[in-house]
Scaffold this active site. Structure first.
Site, PDB file in Angstrom:
ATOM      1  N   GLY A 279      24.034 -23.103  42.872  1.00  0.00           N
ATOM      2  CA  GLY A 279      24.361 -23.445  41.816  1.00  0.00           C
ATOM      3  C   GLY A 279      25.908 -23.914  41.843  1.00  0.00           C
ATOM      4  O   GLY A 279      26.674 -23.861  41.911  1.00  0.00           O
ATOM      5  N   ALA A 280      25.689 -25.312  41.228  1.00  0.00           N
ATOM      6  CA  ALA A 280      27.550 -25.519  41.667  1.00  0.00           C
ATOM      7  C   ALA A 280      28.660 -24.953  40.739  1.00  0.00           C
ATOM      8  O   ALA A 280      29.599 -25.017  41.636  1.00  0.00           O
ATOM      9  CB  ALA A 280      27.371 -27.036  40.824  1.00  0.00           C
TER      10      ALA A 280
ATOM     11  N   ARG B 173      28.979 -27.063  51.483  1.00  0.00           N
ATOM     12  CA  ARG B 173      27.949 -28.121  51.330  1.00  0.00           C
ATOM     13  C   ARG B 173      28.642 -29.522  50.846  1.00  0.00           C
ATOM     14  O   ARG B 173      29.914 -29.569  50.343  1.00  0.00           O
ATOM     15  CB  ARG B 173      26.929 -27.360  50.237  1.00  0.00           C
ATOM     16  CG  ARG B 173      26.609 -25.650  50.716  1.00  0.00           C
ATOM     17  CD  ARG B 173      25.798 -25.432  49.826  1.00  0.00           C
ATOM     18  NE  ARG B 173      24.264 -26.208  49.470  1.00  0.00           N
ATOM     19  CZ  ARG B 173      23.217 -26.666  49.010  1.00  0.00           C
ATOM     20  NH1 ARG B 173      23.314 -25.434  47.963  1.00  0.00           N
ATOM     21  NH2 ARG B 173      22.042 -27.104  48.208  1.00  0.00           N
TER      22      ARG B 173
ATOM     23  N   GLN C 269      13.220 -22.071  43.964  1.00  0.00           N
ATOM     24  CA  GLN C 269      14.569 -21.305  43.392  1.00  0.00           C
ATOM     25  C   GLN C 269      13.661 -21.305  41.499  1.00  0.00           C
ATOM     26  O   GLN C 269      14.577 -19.863  41.487  1.00  0.00           O
ATOM     27  CB  GLN C 269      15.278 -22.538  42.961  1.00  0.00           C
ATOM     28  CG  GLN C 269      16.388 -22.439  44.271  1.00  0.00           C
ATOM     29  CD  GLN C 269      16.342 -23.444  45.466  1.00  0.00           C
ATOM     30  OE1 GLN C 269      15.088 -24.399  45.121  1.00  0.00           O
ATOM     31  NE2 GLN C 269      17.508 -23.994  45.626  1.00  0.00           N
TER      32      GLN C 269
ATOM     33  N   ASP D  61      24.533 -31.168  39.864  1.00  0.00           N
ATOM     34  CA  ASP D  61      25.334 -30.859  40.691  1.00  0.00           C
ATOM     35  C   ASP D  61      26.371 -31.928  41.134  1.00  0.00           C
ATOM     36  O   ASP D  61      28.042 -31.520  41.511  1.00  0.00           O
ATOM     37  CB  ASP D  61      24.995 -30.646  42.481  1.00  0.00           C
ATOM     38  CG  ASP D  61      23.838 -29.552  42.179  1.00  0.00           C
ATOM     39  OD1 ASP D  61      23.933 -28.791  42.820  1.00  0.00           O
ATOM     40  OD2 ASP D  61      22.698 -29.347  41.919  1.00  0.00           O
TER      41      ASP D  61
END
Length: 369
Positions: A63-64, A104, A211, A252
């Site tokens: 999750g960002a 990431r 998810q 994101d």
């Protein structure tokens, strides 16, 4: 406890939370391993920055906003056993931030949080080492608290857009597990339900890592919110039956013109929503906007290992040697987005000018807060 430690504002504990700092300046980061949900709740105690890097990379924390928080605390961990001059500590912070930034590539919150920690380190360049370490931890606490407040504001803005009785379709996980607060898209649902609106959530399973099925359904049931799990391929049929009042997703990274990167499959939902005349909302804090990128075409898209497609959850569902393509995200063009909901307001229409206008405004103070 030192006076400085006593003044550090810690995030409140939520019914569901992905991470928390334990102890004082020599403490550690505790992360809920989301790869083990929903079957069991396993916590990882991170005492080294490399453990945080692995947790971000392997989606143990995801999750960002949440990975931005994890990275900020990771910077603090890099100083856990450090000694020497403040100049040396600044170098350690820079090395840790550079390392964590490789975990990431898509979620801009990661880079936003690391840049903020670096800036704070520069501001503290003349401070004694013990003050430097304490103030860096307080900065991570502040980022955590601010994300909590942003989630609450997003929830209030978004809930106002939903009718008294609504069926909402969401994608991936955008709740407390993905943030430092109640969540972004799911935060809107939580807030609407708290205001006595009758909300039912249809949960896309979100392949290939499921998810939605593993995390969102688990969160909603834990909060006692009515929900139905569906396969991703069922969304079109659901929209065609006029069962959905709104599609709400997270983000994101959002480019200056409003193009939005989110979990793979989001673009398809936006196309379906537009075809069926259903509002398509993106919910994200201001830290998710990347105004340095004019267009979504410039957003870096993470491609993950093909085995996540061939062998989801470690179970082989395809020939072991079949080629597989596994982008983690796709980009939804701004013209398919009805509105972007951030802590500062509702961005509608989604244009470069309107985005700039809202982001430059202060976050409003809601009554009763």
């Amino acid at each position: 406890m030192s006076d400085a430690a006593a003044t550090a504002k810690r995030p409140d504990i939520l019914p569901v939370e992905p991470l928390r700092w334990v102890g004082e300046v020599d403490g550690y980061l505790r992360i809920l391993d989301q790869t083990r949900l929903p079957s069991c709740e396993v916590w990882i105690d991170c005492v080294d920055v490399s453990v945080v890097w692995e947790a971000i990379r392997s989606l143990r924390v995801r999750g960002a906003p949440a990975i931005g928080l994890a990275a900020a605390y990771g910077v603090c961990l890099s100083l856990r056993s450090a000694c020497g001059s403040t100049a040396g500590l600044c170098q350690i912070v820079n090395r840790a931030a550079e390392y964590l930034s490789t975990a990431r590539p898509t979620a801009v919150n990661l880079f936003w949080a690391l840049s903020r920690m670096r800036r704070r380190a520069v501001q503290l360049a003349e401070a004694p080492p013990e003050v430097f370490r304490q103030k860096l931890l307080e900065e991570a606490f502040a980022i955590h608290q601010e994300d909590r407040r942003m989630c609450e504001a997003i929830g209030r803005w978004g809930a106002s857009l939903l009718p008294e009785h609504a069926c909402v379709l969401t994608h991936c996980n955008t709740g407390a597990l993905a943030t430092g607060g109640i969540g972004t898209a799911l935060g809107i649902v939580y807030t609407a339900v708290a205001s006595k609106k009758k909300i039912h959530v249809y949960v896309d399973e979100t392949r290939p890592l499921l998810q939605g099925a593993r995390l969102t359904a688990w969160e909603l049931m834990r909060w006692g919110i009515s929900c139905t799990l569906i396969c991703d391929s069922m969304a079109g049929a659901l929209l065609a039956r006029k069962k959905i009042d709104a599609v709400i997703v997270g983000a994101d990274r959002i480019a200056a013109r409003g193009d939005t990167a989110n979990k793979i499959g989001t673009y398809g939902l936006a196309v379906l929503a537009r075809h069926h005349g259903v509002p398509f909302y993106v919910a994200a804090p201001s830290s998710t906007f990347d105004l340095s990128l004019d267009s979504g075409q410039r957003i870096p898209i993470e491609e993950r290992h093909p085995d996540e497609v061939r062998s989801p959850q470690g179970v082989l569902f395809a020939p072991a040697d079949v080629p597989a393509w596994n982008p983690a995200f796709d980009v939804t063009p701004a013209e398919l987005i009805t509105a972007i909901i951030c802590e500062k307001g509702v961005i509608c229409p989604v244009t470069k000018e309107r985005i700039a206008e809202v982001l430059e405004s202060p976050m409003p103070q809601f009554a009763g807060k």
